[in-house]
Design a protein around this motif. Structure first.
Motif, PDB file in Angstrom:
ATOM      1  N   GLN A   1      -2.272  -0.005  10.696  1.00 17.65           N
ATOM      2  CA  GLN A   1      -2.692  -1.175   9.574  1.00 17.65           C
ATOM      3  C   GLN A   1      -4.232  -0.786   9.529  1.00 17.65           C
ATOM      4  OE1 GLN A   1      -1.918  -5.368  10.097  1.00 17.65           O
ATOM      5  NE2 GLN A   1       0.126  -4.844  11.033  1.00 17.65           N
TER       6      GLN A   1
ATOM      7  N   MET B   1      -4.704  12.048   1.746  1.00 17.53           N
ATOM      8  CA  MET B   1      -5.270  11.132   2.381  1.00 17.53           C
ATOM      9  C   MET B   1      -4.455  10.465   3.520  1.00 17.53           C
ATOM     10  SD  MET B   1      -8.156   9.369   1.593  1.00 17.53           S
ATOM     11  CE  MET B   1      -8.547   8.254   0.448  1.00 17.53           C
TER      12      MET B   1
ATOM     13  N   ARG C   1      -5.660   1.861   9.650  1.00 15.04           N
ATOM     14  CA  ARG C   1      -5.935   3.476   9.047  1.00 15.04           C
ATOM     15  C   ARG C   1      -5.623   2.973   7.324  1.00 15.04           C
ATOM     16  NH1 ARG C   1      -2.516   7.229  12.514  1.00 15.04           N
ATOM     17  NH2 ARG C   1      -2.436   5.606  14.033  1.00 15.04           N
TER      18      ARG C   1
ATOM     19  N   ASN D   1      -6.299  -7.116   6.924  1.00 12.81           N
ATOM     20  CA  ASN D   1      -6.755  -6.409   5.982  1.00 12.81           C
ATOM     21  C   ASN D   1      -5.531  -6.214   4.836  1.00 12.81           C
ATOM     22  OD1 ASN D   1      -9.278  -5.069   6.005  1.00 12.81           O
ATOM     23  ND2 ASN D   1      -8.762  -4.332   8.049  1.00 12.81           N
TER      24      ASN D   1
ATOM     25  N   LEU E   1     -12.567   9.203  11.951  1.00 12.83           N
ATOM     26  CA  LEU E   1     -12.387   9.263  10.395  1.00 12.83           C
ATOM     27  C   LEU E   1     -13.574   8.797   9.466  1.00 12.83           C
ATOM     28  CD1 LEU E   1      -8.811   7.747  10.092  1.00 12.83           C
ATOM     29  CD2 LEU E   1      -9.651   9.893   8.857  1.00 12.83           C
TER      30      LEU E   1
ATOM     31  N   GLU F   1     -10.237   7.406  17.066  1.00 13.74           N
ATOM     32  CA  GLU F   1      -9.719   8.189  15.808  1.00 13.74           C
ATOM     33  C   GLU F   1     -10.230   7.358  14.454  1.00 13.74           C
ATOM     34  OE1 GLU F   1      -5.201   8.376  15.457  1.00 13.74           O
ATOM     35  OE2 GLU F   1      -5.280   9.622  17.059  1.00 13.74           O
TER      36      GLU F   1
ATOM     37  N   LEU G   1       3.985  -1.983  10.630  1.00 14.92           N
ATOM     38  CA  LEU G   1       3.078  -1.075  11.333  1.00 14.92           C
ATOM     39  C   LEU G   1       2.339  -1.599  12.554  1.00 14.92           C
ATOM     40  CD1 LEU G   1       1.315  -0.028   7.784  1.00 14.92           C
ATOM     41  CD2 LEU G   1       3.124   1.069   8.975  1.00 14.92           C
TER      42      LEU G   1
ATOM     43  N   VAL H   1      -4.140  12.946   6.282  1.00 14.38           N
ATOM     44  CA  VAL H   1      -5.326  12.765   6.924  1.00 14.38           C
ATOM     45  C   VAL H   1      -5.109  11.601   7.979  1.00 14.38           C
ATOM     46  CG1 VAL H   1      -7.603  12.382   7.009  1.00 14.38           C
ATOM     47  CG2 VAL H   1      -6.752  14.234   5.513  1.00 14.38           C
ATOM     48  N   LEU H   2      -4.755  10.379   7.541  1.00 15.50           N
ATOM     49  CA  LEU H   2      -4.465   9.208   8.124  1.00 15.50           C
ATOM     50  C   LEU H   2      -3.382   9.160   9.069  1.00 15.50           C
ATOM     51  CD1 LEU H   2      -5.498   6.944   5.048  1.00 15.50           C
ATOM     52  CD2 LEU H   2      -7.083   7.482   7.130  1.00 15.50           C
ATOM     53  N   GLY H   3      -2.650  10.196   9.013  1.00 20.68           N
ATOM     54  CA  GLY H   3      -1.273  10.146   9.691  1.00 20.68           C
ATOM     55  C   GLY H   3      -0.278   9.205   9.381  1.00 20.68           C
TER      56      GLY H   3
ATOM     57  N   ARG I   1      -7.840   2.734   2.048  1.00 18.38           N
ATOM     58  CA  ARG I   1      -8.145   1.747   0.977  1.00 18.38           C
ATOM     59  C   ARG I   1      -9.489   1.941   0.404  1.00 18.38           C
ATOM     60  NH1 ARG I   1      -6.313  -3.900   1.608  1.00 18.38           N
ATOM     61  NH2 ARG I   1      -8.441  -4.015   2.748  1.00 18.38           N
TER      62      ARG I   1
END
Ligand SMILES: Nc1ncnc2c1ncn2[C@@H]1O[C@H](COP(=O)(O)OP(=O)(O)OP(=O)(O)O)[C@@H](O)[C@H]1O
Ligand SMILES: [Mg+2]
Lengths: 994, 226
Positions: free
Chosen positions: B147, B125, B149, B95, B183, B179, B142, B128-130, B154
């Protein structure tokens, strides 16, 4: 957890709203240049390839800049030399009417740069007595005077339009009544009396010997053709047939203020100031105008302007015009320009190959990234720009680096070779580096174009990457047409395997097992990437072959400098004019010369040769009529002194015992032939057919004749007949036909009844004399067969008398004692050899100095050559390394997958070897094809100046080039594999390169 | 109100003998704010359908309308703009751009659009995405979940009308998977974004408003779950 955060944050923060982001707070480091950042990161991510690409760009730019700067510097040096010695005038003409100058100004207009005039005041005849040493006439010219009021007369005046004569003593005349005489008149006395011209009294009379401050009386008249008084001669010219002097004015007295060197342009002339009044009876003066122009593109345009000014005859300053590029020079200069053009094209092709190879790989490595970017909304234009930005960044680093490299390199090369240039330009001026902005701009421009051209296709490719293909996890490989064809043949699931189901099908697999099968499959899949490597290899092979070829051609051009093995040389010419050294014994005479030479402390050894001519005959089968025909057509001498029937006149060189033995040894003759008492000869089988336009050599002898006959000259010949070749090449007693003015045979050679005085066995037909002979090629005859014989055997043979009658000079060669000074020893040698009976004038040559100069020239050529070879090599290495190493590193993940599936090192290596060999073979084929093309282009360029050049493929160079390329290929593959192996498997499997 | 109208969508790969009809005359509509799950066996044409809705590929025939506007009437350049503004795409693998860090990857569509990044939005953001503290890590530093998240971040950064996800949890463990889904669902519920998710996970499919099942490129069933 994350969901909780999200929910919790929505109340107080405009987190996930449609509200436009507007300008609220911008990450300072995140500007619009995201693509530039992406490019920079990508470049940084593959440091090796980026470095290699930058080096490639720098090398290409550097090479181009160096070539351009060198050419400009050389041209500037040549122009400076020509201007310093001959002035900046481009054309000159004589005129009698001052209005011609106005017409010239009108016809040339803005183009007229600078203009200088000279006045020819006439010539005075010397008395017959004075004329014996000082010539028939003394011309009187004014010093040139530059005219103001031309378009650019205020411009550059570093050089004169036409230089004043060089002062040997005293000064130049400054006012009327003063005169500077030619230096040869210093100390002479010019007497009165009748002159050599019928009916003309001496008009040049000095008061005693001529020194500074003397007075000379001159009665000046005009020289012209006796039959046609309007046909005038330049006052400083040498004596013409049937000329006379008229319009002689009253004698006038001039004060001698200086003595000047004479030169070709003005001849034997004295100089007065420009405003010296006319002194002929009629008061007429002939003027000469010299001028330079700007803005004309060819000598022809200057000529056209002159024609329209009503000038009907003029002369060009051809040397300068050639250097300025206004006149098409000799073919040799054209040839150099063509070679430079071929090299420039080769450099460009190599640079494009190197740089575009790097780009193609860099882009294909990131195919998936481009696909992803595209799916996220990057437009084609943005993607294209990304690649072009990459090119721009590389260019911004590489091009200035290359300029510095090229200009610096050229500066160093010129500094190292200063002596060589001085020797070649025959002037004390050396070549200084001229860095013209135009050249730099051209180098930058060409490099930028190269870079753009190289990046264009990859950029297009990047913008066309399919987003879907890139996203699909199976999209690592887009099946090539070849692979699809392979698959199209499959019928069942197990079709891929051999009948025993133990290995894949196919020849490669049968021979090399699974690794070879994988290699073949990889090659089939990645045909595009492989093509990049093949092209890189081919270009590298071709480039190295070209370097070899250029080296050969340059060495053949400098190979003409041949000074023999001796250090000093003195030529002693026969005292009488009729080519005859009447002294008794040839051997005893040589001993006298050697004895005198060896008495000098600076001389450690001396040898003597004598040369002259002798009539000969050999079997017609021994003569190559075709070579003689070529000689007649190409050489400036006309017919060779040998005809198809075997009659001719040889340039005979007699050697002393030691020299003969050394020559015989070097040619590998038998012991019997080495003995100087045995009558035999060595025939030089080479005739130079170089002329002002082309170089070349032919071989006049076939080698079929085992002996040559020396013939006694015929007893009687008429005074207007001589032995030699007629215009059609036939040798015999010839004469000039009164009607046609052609040389025709009066009595054919076989009807002259010349008797054979000796039958001389030919010990060898030598194509060159090698290093063993003390004499150099310019001791030999240019238009006659050269026959070399031992003096002792000749003296004892029946040919002794005939040979001695033909001898015209002897040459003493001396070797310097260790530590002896060459110039001093040569002076001593000259003194010791003076006044020997039967010899007249002497000529001395300092061969050490000549050799020094020729070494300097060779060094110069070598420095430039090796620079070219080194840079070429660097480009080739970079090219091969780039494509091979990157190609393999790109497959890190694939290799890791193979390894994790259990492929061992040996199998792995075998796979790579099969792949690389495939690339190498294809590269060689392409390289040979390309090299043949380049060689042909160079051959075409060279054959403009070398008439007898044969087109040949330099297989030695090809083999060498291929070996170098394969070695680099192996090293690159080794490097790449070590790098891929160094990564651990997990890392490699996760690695982001595809 | 239907935000998406898909009519007679057909996609054929290859020609002649080897031609594959990946999508065969598919028609359906999606209302604004709807959460649609697409299921089907492997090779049934799910990804193909998503790519067409996302404007990543062009159909052989048929139309896709977003807000009544025909997506494929656009030129290639306009389609690129469409992708970066109107939709957010999340894939199963691969991604992220490997040479760009977390923040750069997240901001990529905004930056490509030549617009300024809203820093506050980015910060929250990341929170929120940790992903706090990982802003400047490269993707290969990562974990798979992280990755993914980043990829979701994005997709949401531009606040697109439609979010498309192709097996976003396919290679994640159940905790990470949950999770990610919450989201996506939160953004769907709270902001009224339309969400279309391809999944093999029955639990995920059951949380959707509607489940469309594909078979051999055709719609086998279209069930409203709630
Ligand atoms: N580029 C392509 N070329 C040829 N055929 C393709 C291409 N892309 C997809 N297909 C074919 O189209 C059909 C549908 O593929 P698609 O990727 O949409 O399936 P999917 O439902 O997403 O499968 P999965 O659940 O495995 O991801 C498959 O039969 C596939 O082989
Ligand atoms: Mg899929």
């Amino acid at each position: 957890m994350a969901a909780r955060h999200l929910r919790g944050s929505i109340g107080d923060r405009p987190l996930l709203t449609h509200a436009d982001d507007g300008s609220k707070g911008v990450c300072p480091q995140l500007t619009r240049s995201v693509f530039v950042r992406y490019t920079l990161r990508s470049l940084a991510a593959n440091r090796v390839r980026t470095a290699v690409t930058v080096v490639g760009i720098a090398l290409a730019t550097g090479l181009l800049a160096a070539v351009l700067v060198s050419v400009t510097s050389l041209r500037a040096a040549l122009i400076a030399q020509a201007c310093a010695s001959g002035g900046i005038w481009q054309a000159g003409f004589t005129y009698e009417d001052d209005e011609k100058i106005g017409e010239l100004r009108a016809a040339t207009g803005e183009h007229l740069d600078r203009l200088a005039l000279r006045r020819d005041l006439g010539a005075a005849a010397l008395s017959a007595e004075s004329a014996e040493d000082n010539g028939t006439y003394l011309g009187v010219l004014s010093l040139p005077e530059e005219q103001a009021g031309t378009a650019r007369s205020a411009g550059d005046d570093q050089y004169a339009v036409i230089p004043d004569p060089t002062v040997a003593e005293g000064r130049l005349p400054e006012r009327a009544g003063e005169i500077a005489l030619p230096a040869y008149l210093q100390g002479a006395e010019l007497t009165a009396g009748p002159s050599e011209i019928a009916g003309v009294e001496a008009g040049a009379v000095s008061d005693g010997t001529l020194e500074l401050g003397s007075t000379i009386a001159l009665a000046l008249g005009q020289r012209h053709d006796g039959a046609d008084p309007t046909h005038r001669w330049h006052s400083g010219a040498s004596l013409m047939d049937g000329e006379t002097l008229s319009d002689v004015g009253e004698p006038r007295a001039y004060t001698v203020v200086g003595f000047v060197e004479t030169d070709y342009e003005t001849g034997s002339a004295a100089f007065v100031s420009y405003d010296e009044p006319a002194a002929t009876a009629s008061g007429e003066v002939v003027g000469t105008a010299y001028f330079s122009t700007v803005g004309y593109e060819s000598a022809g345009q200057i000529g056209a302007a002159l024609t329209s000014a009503g000038v009907d005859s003029w002369s060009y300053n051809t040397t300068l015009l050639i250097y300025q590029g206004l006149d098409r020079g000799r073919a040799i200069i054209d040839s150099l320009a063509q070679i430079a053009a071929v090299l420039a094209v080769v450099i460009m092709v190599a640079a494009v190959s190197l740089i575009s190879g790097a780009f193609t790989i860099s882009i294909s490595e990131r195919t998936r990234q481009f696909g992803l970017l595209s799916s996220l909304g990057a437009s084609r234009r943005q993607l294209r720009r990304t690649v072009l930005a990459e090119a721009a960044i590389l260019g911004i680093v590489g091009i200035p680096l290359g300029l510095a490299l090229g200009v610096g390199g050229a500066a160093v090369a010129f500094a190292v070779t200063a002596d060589g240039w001085t020797a070649m330009l025959r002037e004390t001026t050396s070549v200084s580096l001229v860095v013209a902005p135009v050249d730099l701009a051209l180098a930058v421009g060409l490099s930028a174009v190269t870079l753009l051209a190289s990046a264009f296709a990859p950029a297009l490719h990047a913008s066309r990457v399919s987003a879907v293909d890139a996203i699909r996890s199976s999209a690592d490989i887009r099946p090539s047409r070849r692979l699809r064809r392979i698959f199209a043949r499959r019928r069942t699931a197990l079709d891929d395997l051999s009948a025993d189901r133990r290995r894949p099908r196919g020849l490669a697999a049968r021979l090399g097992g699974m690794p070879a099968f994988l290699a073949r499959r990889t090659l089939a899949v990645s045909a595009g990437k492989q093509r990049v490597s093949v092209v890189a290899l081919a270009v590298s092979v071709a480039l190295l072959v070209t370097a070899g070829l250029v080296s050969d051609y340059l060495h053949s051009a400098t190979g003409y400098i041949d000074t023999g093995t001796a250090d000093l040389r003195v030529n002693l010419f026969a005292e009488t004019d009729d080519d005859y050294l009447p002294t008794g014994d040839l051997v005893a005479q040589a001993n006298v010369l050697v004895g005198r030479a060896e008495q000098i402390s600076g001389v450690s050894a001396a040898s003597v040769t004598s040369q002259g001519s002798v009539t000969l005959r050999l079997d017609a089968a021994g003569v190559d009529a075709g070579a003689l025909e070529t000689f007649m057509q190409e050489s400036p001498y006309g017919a060779y002194y040998l005809d198809a029937a075997g009659y001719g006149s040889a340039h005979l060189v007699l050697l002393d015992d030691a020299t003969w033995r050394a020559l015989a040894e070097s040619l590998g003759l038998s012991d019997d032939e080495k003995d100087p008492a045995t009558l035999s000869c060595v025939v030089l089988n080479a005739a130079n057919v170089s002329n002002s336009e082309t170089y070349g050599t032919v071989r006049p002898f076939t080698g079929a004749a085992g002996t040559i006959e020396l013939l006694a000259d015929p007893e009687s010949k008429a005074s207007d007949q001589w032995l030699g070749p007629a215009d059609d090449g036939t040798f015999g007693l010839v004469t000039t036909d009164d009607d046609t003015m052609e040389t025709v045979v009066a009595v054919p050679a076989d009807e002259l009844g010349m008797t054979a005085v000796a039958q001389v066995p030919v010990a060898a037909y030598a194509e060159g004399l090698g290093d063993a002979a003390p004499f150099s090629s310019d001791d030999l005859g240019a238009n006659a067969p050269n026959v070399i014989m031992p003096a002792r055997a000749v003296a004892a043979s029946g040919a002794d008398e005939t040979v001695r009658q033909g001898m015209s000079s002897s040459t003493v060669y001396a070797t310097l004692a260790p530590g002896a000074d060459d110039a001093e020893t040569l002076d001593a040698l000259e003194e010791a050899l003076e006044g020997i009976e039967d010899y007249g004038s002497l000529g001395t040559y300092n061969l050490v100095e000549l050799a020094r100069q020729s070494r300097a020239m060779e060094l110069t050529v070598n420095v430039f050559l090796y620079c070219f070879v080194a840079i070429t090599l660097a480009i080739s290495v970079a090219n091969v390394f780039n494509t091979i190493a990157s190609g393999l590193i790109l497959r890190t993940r694939e290799f890791a997958a193979l390894q994790s599936a259990g492929m061992g090192r040996p199998g792995f290596r075998r796979m790579i070897v099969v792949e690389c060999s495939d690339v190498a073979v294809k590269g060689l084929v392409g390289g040979v094809a390309l090299a043949t093309l380049i060689n042909y282009a160079l051959f075409q360029a060279m054959s403009a100046s070398i008439s007898t050049l044969v087109f040949e493929m330099p297989w030695g160079h090809v083999a060498l080039a291929f070996a170098v390329v394969v070695a680099v290929l192996a090293a690159s593959a080794g490097y790449a594999l070590r790098r891929t192996h160094a990564m651990n498997l997990v890392e490699a499997l996760r690695s982001d390169v595809m | 109100m239907d935000i998406l109208q898909i009519e007679h969508l057909t996609k054929t790969y290859g020609t002649g003998d080897t031609a594959v009809r990946a999508l065969d005359d598919v028609s359906f509509t999606v209302a604004a704010g709807e959460f649609v799950a697409i299921i089907g066996s492997s090779g049934s044409g799910k990804s193909t359908l998503l790519h067409l809705i996302g404007g990543v590929d062009r159909p052989t025939s048929g139309t896709v309308r977003l807000n009544g506007e025909d997506v494929f009437q656009r030129s290639d350049e306009q389609l690129a703009v469409f992708r970066r503004r109107e939709v957010g795409l999340v894939y199963q693998f691969y991604n992220l751009v490997p040479v760009l860090d977390v923040v750069e990857n997240m901001c990529l569509p905004v930056l490509m659009d030549g617009r300024a990044v809203n820093e506050r939005r980015l910060t929250s953001m990341l929170h929120v995405l940790g992903l706090e503290g990982r802003e400047h890590h490269l993707p290969n530093q990562l974990s798979g979940g992280q990755q993914q998240r980043v990829a979701i971040g994005r997709a949401l950064m531009n606040a697109p009308a439609v979010v498309l996800a192709d097996e976003p949890t396919g290679n994640l463990d159940s905790r990470n998977s949950a999770e990610i889904m919450s989201l996506l669902r939160t953004s769907n519920k709270e902001l009224g974004q339309t969400l279309i998710v391809i999944t093999h996970d029955e639990d995920i499919a059951l949380t959707a408003d509607r489940v469309i099942a594909l078979e051999d490129g055709r719609i086998a069933s279209d069930t409203r779950v709630r």
